[in-house]
Design an enzyme around this catalytic site. Sequence first.
Site, PDB file in Angstrom:
ATOM      1  N   LYS A   1       0.823  -1.206   0.000  1.00 50.92           N
ATOM      2  CA  LYS A   1       0.000   0.000   0.000  1.00 50.92           C
ATOM      3  C   LYS A   1       0.859   1.259   0.000  1.00 50.92           C
ATOM      4  O   LYS A   1       0.549   2.241  -0.687  1.00 50.92           O
ATOM      5  CB  LYS A   1      -0.940  -0.025   1.199  1.00 50.92           C
ATOM      6  CG  LYS A   1      -2.035  -1.081   1.087  1.00 50.92           C
ATOM      7  CD  LYS A   1      -2.758  -1.306   2.398  1.00 50.92           C
ATOM      8  CE  LYS A   1      -3.774  -2.422   2.268  1.00 50.92           C
ATOM      9  NZ  LYS A   1      -4.419  -2.796   3.547  1.00 50.92           N
TER      10      LYS A   1
ATOM     11  N   GLN B   1      -3.909  -1.390   9.907  1.00 50.48           N
ATOM     12  CA  GLN B   1      -3.835  -2.723   9.311  1.00 50.48           C
ATOM     13  C   GLN B   1      -4.360  -3.744  10.315  1.00 50.48           C
ATOM     14  O   GLN B   1      -3.942  -3.771  11.468  1.00 50.48           O
ATOM     15  CB  GLN B   1      -2.389  -3.056   8.912  1.00 50.48           C
ATOM     16  CG  GLN B   1      -2.228  -4.401   8.240  1.00 50.48           C
ATOM     17  CD  GLN B   1      -2.963  -4.491   6.914  1.00 50.48           C
ATOM     18  OE1 GLN B   1      -2.930  -3.558   6.115  1.00 50.48           O
ATOM     19  NE2 GLN B   1      -3.629  -5.611   6.673  1.00 50.48           N
TER      20      GLN B   1
ATOM     21  N   ASP C   1     -10.429   4.105   5.009  1.00 54.19           N
ATOM     22  CA  ASP C   1     -10.628   2.665   4.848  1.00 54.19           C
ATOM     23  C   ASP C   1     -12.076   2.278   5.139  1.00 54.19           C
ATOM     24  O   ASP C   1     -12.455   1.120   4.984  1.00 54.19           O
ATOM     25  CB  ASP C   1      -9.676   1.901   5.775  1.00 54.19           C
ATOM     26  CG  ASP C   1      -9.420   0.479   5.311  1.00 54.19           C
ATOM     27  OD1 ASP C   1      -9.613   0.193   4.114  1.00 54.19           O
ATOM     28  OD2 ASP C   1      -9.027  -0.363   6.141  1.00 54.19           O
TER      29      ASP C   1
END
Length: 284
Positions: A56, A100, A123
């Site tokens: 990413k 994450q 996200d």
Amino acid sequence: MSSTARLMDGSALARRIVGQAAERAADLTRQTGRAPCLATVLVGEDPASVTYVRMKRARCEKAGIRSRHVELPAATTTAELVGTIAALSQDPDVHGILLQHPVGPHIDERAAFEAIAPEKDVDGVTFHSFAAMSFGLDGFASCTPGGILRLLDHYEVDLTGKHAVVVGRSAILGKPVGMLLLGRNATVTYCHSRTTDLASITREADVLIAAVGRPRFLHGEHIKPGAVVIDAGYNPGNVGDVDFESASARASLLTPVPGGVGPMTIAVLLTQTVDAAARQLGVA
């Protein structure tokens, strides 16, 4: 019955979307003197998570998006993680935050997610984002569901009145993708690994979303001939949640693994990071 499904090329579409995000990031940087910035937070050293974050960050760099990486030890407490994320939420140089996951069983992951400021939740993992998405209000979609909808749009899949079956109920994939499909006037059924007589339900699906997290969980006998099948699973050995060979003999459209949903997830993340930066910098 379709003898061979047409593959939905997520990699090609993602490249186009990332290219558009890169152009917007460059324009934003020229206008404001500040590049969009995504902060990634990683707890522990899980090999898969380390790889995902590295990938990413590399994509960010190519798209002209700055990345700030925060690595925390596996023993980090919920309070410490919440404090770290809260500080990033208050930092004006950070426009998007990605935690994450998974973060370890000793951490309250939901509390950590909720420490992300809504305007930086690129996200789409907070209560605020889920509610906004469900009600069709301004907010950030969960990235994988958002990518799935973009794929369906690109391949001109008309969802109005169609029966969409979602196999999976996770907070960041199964549940939100069902809400997005409902918002497009599909009739949505949620199933999961404990659904009784699963095949009898999935065989009624015009659009089938596999998001159960089990390798080759769905086979050709689960699929209505001519259905659109989205495999959102990713398991060890580059295997999805759908048995590709048997599914391709029945579906009309099918996402490959890899190269289908995965690239779209990152493309939406980068797009939403640029969106967030533009809003925070007053350019949106």
